[in-house]
Design a protein around this motif. Structure first.
Motif, PDB file in Angstrom:
ATOM      1  N   ALA B 121      10.519  88.582 -10.565  1.00 51.34           N
ATOM      2  CA  ALA B 121      11.289  88.076  -9.422  1.00 51.34           C
ATOM      3  C   ALA B 121      12.100  89.199  -8.813  1.00 51.34           C
ATOM      4  O   ALA B 121      12.465  90.158  -9.498  1.00 51.34           O
ATOM      5  CB  ALA B 121      12.208  86.932  -9.852  1.00 51.34           C
ATOM      6  N   PHE B 123      15.060  90.011  -5.332  1.00 47.64           N
ATOM      7  CA  PHE B 123      15.771  89.653  -4.107  1.00 47.64           C
ATOM      8  C   PHE B 123      15.531  90.751  -3.081  1.00 47.64           C
ATOM      9  O   PHE B 123      15.699  91.925  -3.382  1.00 47.64           O
ATOM     10  CB  PHE B 123      17.289  89.577  -4.361  1.00 47.64           C
ATOM     11  CG  PHE B 123      17.715  88.364  -5.116  1.00 47.64           C
ATOM     12  CD1 PHE B 123      17.858  88.410  -6.496  1.00 47.64           C
ATOM     13  CD2 PHE B 123      17.983  87.177  -4.465  1.00 47.64           C
ATOM     14  CE1 PHE B 123      18.263  87.295  -7.213  1.00 47.64           C
ATOM     15  CE2 PHE B 123      18.386  86.054  -5.177  1.00 47.64           C
ATOM     16  CZ  PHE B 123      18.528  86.111  -6.542  1.00 47.64           C
ATOM     17  N   GLN B 147       7.821  86.677  -7.625  1.00 43.50           N
ATOM     18  CA  GLN B 147       8.628  85.696  -6.885  1.00 43.50           C
ATOM     19  C   GLN B 147       9.633  86.456  -6.030  1.00 43.50           C
ATOM     20  O   GLN B 147      10.427  87.226  -6.555  1.00 43.50           O
ATOM     21  CB  GLN B 147       9.416  84.808  -7.866  1.00 43.50           C
ATOM     22  CG  GLN B 147       8.558  83.942  -8.747  1.00 43.50           C
ATOM     23  CD  GLN B 147       8.176  82.648  -8.070  1.00 43.50           C
ATOM     24  OE1 GLN B 147       8.594  82.379  -6.951  1.00 43.50           O
ATOM     25  NE2 GLN B 147       7.374  81.849  -8.742  1.00 43.50           N
ATOM     26  N   TRP B 149      12.738  86.289  -3.259  1.00 42.27           N
ATOM     27  CA  TRP B 149      13.745  85.502  -2.554  1.00 42.27           C
ATOM     28  C   TRP B 149      14.332  86.383  -1.462  1.00 42.27           C
ATOM     29  O   TRP B 149      14.845  87.466  -1.719  1.00 42.27           O
ATOM     30  CB  TRP B 149      14.835  85.035  -3.517  1.00 42.27           C
ATOM     31  CG  TRP B 149      15.769  84.048  -2.910  1.00 42.27           C
ATOM     32  CD1 TRP B 149      17.093  84.237  -2.630  1.00 42.27           C
ATOM     33  CD2 TRP B 149      15.466  82.721  -2.489  1.00 42.27           C
ATOM     34  NE1 TRP B 149      17.623  83.111  -2.067  1.00 42.27           N
ATOM     35  CE2 TRP B 149      16.651  82.161  -1.955  1.00 42.27           C
ATOM     36  CE3 TRP B 149      14.307  81.947  -2.487  1.00 42.27           C
ATOM     37  CZ2 TRP B 149      16.707  80.861  -1.449  1.00 42.27           C
ATOM     38  CZ3 TRP B 149      14.366  80.652  -1.984  1.00 42.27           C
ATOM     39  CH2 TRP B 149      15.561  80.117  -1.479  1.00 42.27           C
ATOM     40  N   GLN B 202      11.563  80.253   1.278  1.00 40.65           N
ATOM     41  CA  GLN B 202      11.778  81.409   0.409  1.00 40.65           C
ATOM     42  C   GLN B 202      12.964  82.239   0.848  1.00 40.65           C
ATOM     43  O   GLN B 202      13.078  83.393   0.450  1.00 40.65           O
ATOM     44  CB  GLN B 202      10.519  82.298   0.454  1.00 40.65           C
ATOM     45  CG  GLN B 202       9.681  82.264  -0.793  1.00 40.65           C
ATOM     46  CD  GLN B 202       8.429  83.097  -0.649  1.00 40.65           C
ATOM     47  OE1 GLN B 202       7.432  82.653  -0.077  1.00 40.65           O
ATOM     48  NE2 GLN B 202       8.469  84.309  -1.170  1.00 40.65           N
ATOM     49  N   TYR B 203      13.847  81.683   1.686  1.00 35.43           N
ATOM     50  CA  TYR B 203      14.965  82.512   2.101  1.00 35.43           C
ATOM     51  C   TYR B 203      16.253  81.712   2.212  1.00 35.43           C
ATOM     52  O   TYR B 203      16.272  80.486   2.264  1.00 35.43           O
ATOM     53  CB  TYR B 203      14.670  83.213   3.438  1.00 35.43           C
ATOM     54  CG  TYR B 203      14.723  82.352   4.682  1.00 35.43           C
ATOM     55  CD1 TYR B 203      13.555  81.799   5.207  1.00 35.43           C
ATOM     56  CD2 TYR B 203      15.927  82.123   5.356  1.00 35.43           C
ATOM     57  CE1 TYR B 203      13.588  81.025   6.355  1.00 35.43           C
ATOM     58  CE2 TYR B 203      15.957  81.345   6.497  1.00 35.43           C
ATOM     59  CZ  TYR B 203      14.795  80.806   6.993  1.00 35.43           C
ATOM     60  OH  TYR B 203      14.822  80.035   8.136  1.00 35.43           O
ATOM     61  N   GLN B 204      17.332  82.491   2.203  1.00 35.99           N
ATOM     62  CA  GLN B 204      18.675  81.937   2.380  1.00 35.99           C
ATOM     63  C   GLN B 204      19.408  82.917   3.278  1.00 35.99           C
ATOM     64  O   GLN B 204      19.405  84.117   3.023  1.00 35.99           O
ATOM     65  CB  GLN B 204      19.344  81.858   1.014  1.00 35.99           C
ATOM     66  CG  GLN B 204      20.819  81.606   1.028  1.00 35.99           C
ATOM     67  CD  GLN B 204      21.406  81.830  -0.357  1.00 35.99           C
ATOM     68  OE1 GLN B 204      20.682  82.040  -1.333  1.00 35.99           O
ATOM     69  NE2 GLN B 204      22.714  81.810  -0.438  1.00 35.99           N
ATOM     70  N   THR B 248      25.737  87.895  -6.646  1.00 39.67           N
ATOM     71  CA  THR B 248      24.480  87.433  -7.245  1.00 39.67           C
ATOM     72  C   THR B 248      24.397  87.944  -8.668  1.00 39.67           C
ATOM     73  O   THR B 248      24.022  89.087  -8.911  1.00 39.67           O
ATOM     74  CB  THR B 248      23.281  87.962  -6.433  1.00 39.67           C
ATOM     75  OG1 THR B 248      23.482  87.654  -5.059  1.00 39.67           O
ATOM     76  CG2 THR B 248      21.990  87.318  -6.903  1.00 39.67           C
TER      77      THR B 248
END
Lengths: 120, 637
Positions: B121, B123, B147, B149, B202-204, B248
């Motif tokens: 994963a 970011f 994965q 993000w 898949q985003y913020q 985070t």
């Protein structure tokens, strides 16, 4: 066709772990058997380990076209979502693209030891 | 000819675009912000290659190459070089975004991405440039096994709003001075919003204190020129990134993605791990529509329809002209009343003037009409056909049910499954009852034959399939065959010319079933099963001819033996092994040695239908007992 890259000072063995392994495993992957490498360049055999420079030298003289067409599957993302699309391509051209891209990619690792490559 | 435009999604238009005739096309654009309605500027030449080797029924998109032809463009004489740079930047970004071009990466960044492909994963925080230049599109394909993000900043979305406001005010002005800002703005707006739409789950959005947004350039005062970057906006972004990285608490890797050199340098100084990826300069010469990407371990590329869709979103209105300068296709991204849903579904207005195509002419020759495909000779990998047969043998069902029983890693796509089903039906191994496929007794017999390794029997069962029957007869008659000759031979019996790819696939079936083998570029007859005495006689003769100092390599002996006897290597090896065990070669010794990696061109199938596999047929060894023998020698007298 699968290609493996190994970093080792001596000749690799079957037990050595590759630093990179990839190829084309998509639908119709039997259109890209490893034996194509011998058709592209008679100096190269499938299943043999070659020092990277030796492989490059032999591959430079390879054919790039054979007028046999096949298809490769590419991922696409559209407003409708993920999917795959098959695109027609000349068999030798696609195989050549694949191997050439891997050879270029292998340059990332060249300063960190002796590199070997194998086509399966 | 009507000028009516139809509103379509990409999927609806793709089939139409895929039916273009082979040849050369020109892609041009017009844009009401800076050009009059009847002024078109050339962007690309497209050379479309359609292989007539592959049947229309295969459904594959045609291959094409493109050449950039913007060199002669001139919108503002005094700014010609800057204008050309803007145009080429927008083109390059479109090509990167569609997967045709790779971003420019330094070795360090490429290595960093390679390491990230091993992570589970990550970011990614893209700046505004990365969202719109296409580099992020490429990166997500490279990280398809990870994965991801996404955390785009609200600053980027605010910039999108500012550009949209300015673009809206310049629509229909037809002022050459609008050119650069219009092209950049449209690219930024449409590429960013479509990217976020496609990756919607898949985003913020990374928020900043709304009070700080006042420091962004007011609408209408920004130039839209990346050469005139805004320091305060970049600082806002950097502070927001520091905050999100602090907040985070995760062990997943984090990277900021940017195409801005200065921003990348500052971020590096402030300890923020960054992926600096730029849009490459447009290559000279012809650019193929796909390439192999080692980081993604896949071919990447775009069918022509996807490229045209992307270009239209960048350049507003795009048309395709053929070699006779006739307009074949026009695509328009803007029209009165276009709704947000139209944008999110990436609908365009399409006008097509395409004539009947060469491929539809091919389809008119197709005589055999099957339930699953209209192809004269269905194309499917033999192993996939057998797998589908294995699923059918478990239980009858509709095609989708049969597919679902095949493990995911081995499951054919629906297209291939339809071809495979048609082959099973035409060969008598399956029959239809409405939408249901049912196994026949022949399929059970095939299963037994394969499980017992009785490939000759399996081949005999396949001779119920007319094309295969013709193939075996032709091999026996001619000794060897290639796909072009076979295509000519079967044209009349099948009522149409099959594709060369289908012929190529069928030529492998006798190889898989031990009835043929490849030698010197051709498929050779291997159906003969000589008597033991004949085998011993020819083996001994060839050994005597080729032995040096009493030794002969299997690699030198076996091919000539198979040519002489018209036996396949699989059958020859099996017979020789039995004869050795019966001591029928008393003067010869088969020398065992340590095994090496098998190198073999041909493979046979093994196992029953439910667990079918392929194994290589080596030409450099014979297995005697359970050990490989690479040479034969004369025993001392």
């Amino acid at each position: 066709m699968r290609i493996k890259l190994i970093r080792k000072e001596t000749s690799p063995t079957l037990d050595d772990l590759p630093i990179w392994e990839g190829g084309y495993d998509g639908e119709d992957s039997d259109e890209f058997p490893g034996s194509i490498v011998t058709e592209l360049s008679k100096d190269l055999d499938v299943g043999n380990w070659y020092a990277l420079e030796q492989f490059k030298e032999s591959f430079e003289k390879s054919s790039t076209t054979n007028e046999t067409w096949t298809e490769v599957s590419v991922p696409v993302l559209t407003a409708e979502g993920d999917s795959r699309v098959n695109i027609q391509v000349e068999q030798y051209q696609a195989s050549h693209m694949l191997i050439e891209a891997v050879l270029h990619f292998a340059e990332l690792f060249q300063n960190s030891g002796r590199l070997w490559i194998r086509v399966e | 000819m009507s000028n009516e435009m139809d509103t379509m999604t990409l999927a609806e238009a793709a089939e139409k675009i895929a039916s273009l005739q082979p040849g050369e096309y020109t892609v041009e654009y017009t844009d009401s912000t800076h050009l009059s309605t009847d002024t078109w500027y050339p962007l690309l030449k497209i050379q479309l290659n359609i292989s007539l080797n592959l049947s229309a029924a295969s459904g594959a998109e045609p291959f094409y190459r493109l050449v950039v032809i913007t060199e002669g463009m001139q919108i503002n004489a005094q700014n010609r070089e800057r204008d050309l740079r803007t145009l080429n930047d927008a083109l390059a970004q479109s090509l990167v975004g569609t997967g045709i071009l790779r971003p420019a990466l330094t070795p360090e960044v490429a290595y960093d991405i390679f390491q990230l492909t091993k992570r589970r994963a990550i970011f990614l925080v893209p700046d505004t440039n990365a969202l719109s230049t296409g580099v992020l599109h490429w990166l997500l394909r490279a990280l398809s096994g990870t994965q991801v993000w996404l955390v785009p900043s609200v600053i980027s979305l605010t910039q999108v709003q500012q550009h949209a406001d300015r673009l809206g005010r310049s629509a229909n002005e037809q002022k050459p001075n609008n050119f650069r800002s219009a092209i950049r703005s449209r690219r930024l707006i449409n590429a960013t919003l479509s990217f976020l739409e496609r990756y919607q789950e898949q985003y913020q959005v990374l928020e900043v204190d709304p009070q700080l947004l006042r420091y962004m350039r007011p609408a209408g005062r920004g130039s839209g020129d990346p050469d005139e970057g805004d320091v305060l906006e970049d600082r806002l972004l950097i502070e927001a990134i520091h905050e999100v990285f602090r907040a985070t608490r995760s062990r997943a890797e984090k990277r900021l993605v940017t195409s801005d050199v200065t921003l990348a340098r500052v971020l590096r100084t402030e300890g923020i791990p960054t992926l600096f990826m730029q849009v490459p300069p447009l290559p000279e010469g012809a650019i193929p529509c796909l390439f192999y990407e080692p980081l993604a371990r896949a071919f990447l590329g775009a069918p022509l329809s996807h490229l045209l869709w992307e270009l239209t979103h960048t350049f507003a209105t795009v048309r395709l002209r053929d070699s006779m300068d006739d307009e074949i296709l026009k695509l328009q991204a803007y029209w009165p009343g276009k709704t947000p849903i139209d944008w999110s579904k990436e609908r365009l207005q399409v006008h097509s003037a395409m004539r009947n195509t060469a491929r539809s002419d091919a389809e008119t020759h197709i005589a055999a009409v099957g339930q699953y495909t209209t192809a004269v000779l269905p194309e499917a990998s033999f192993v996939q056909v057998l797998r589908l047969g294995g699923s059918l043998l478990q239980q009858e069902g509709i095609l989708e049910d049969l597919l679902s029983r095949i493990p995911e890693g081995m499951r054919p796509t629906p297209r291939i499954a339809r071809m495979a089903a048609e082959l099973l039906v035409q060969a008598g191994f399956a029959r239809n009852e409405g939408n249901l496929l049912l196994a026949t007794a022949a399929l059970e017999q095939l299963d037994h034959a394969l499980a017992a390794g009785m490939l000759d029997e399996a081949s005999r069962l396949w001779e119920q399939f007319l094309p295969y029957n013709i193939l075996i007869d032709s091999l026996r008659e001619r000794g060897e065959l290639d796909k072009e000759t076979f295509a000519m031979i079967v044209e009349t019996p099948l009522g149409g010319r099959p594709s060369l790819k289908a012929c190529d696939r069928l030529l492998r079936v006798p190889i898989y079933l031990g009835q043929a083998w490849t030698h010197d570029g051709a498929v050779r007859d291997g159906t003969a099963r000589p008597q033991d005495e004949r085998m011993i006689e020819d083996f001994s003769r060839i050994f005597s001819d080729k032995a040096q100092d009493g030794f002969c390599r299997i690699n030198d002996l076996l091919p000539e033996l198979c040519v002489s006897l018209r036996i396949s290597p699989w059958a020859a090896a099996s017979q020789i092994q039995r004869l050795v065990q019966e001591n029928r070669f008393p003067d010869l010794s088969f020398v065992s040695a340590a095994g090496s990696q098998i190198t073999a061109r041909d493979q046979i199938v093994t196992g029953n239908l439910a667990s079918i596999e392929t194994i290589p047929i080596p030409m450099d060894r014979l297995t005697i007992g359970d050990r490989p023998a690479f040479t034969v020698s004369r025993r001392p007298s």
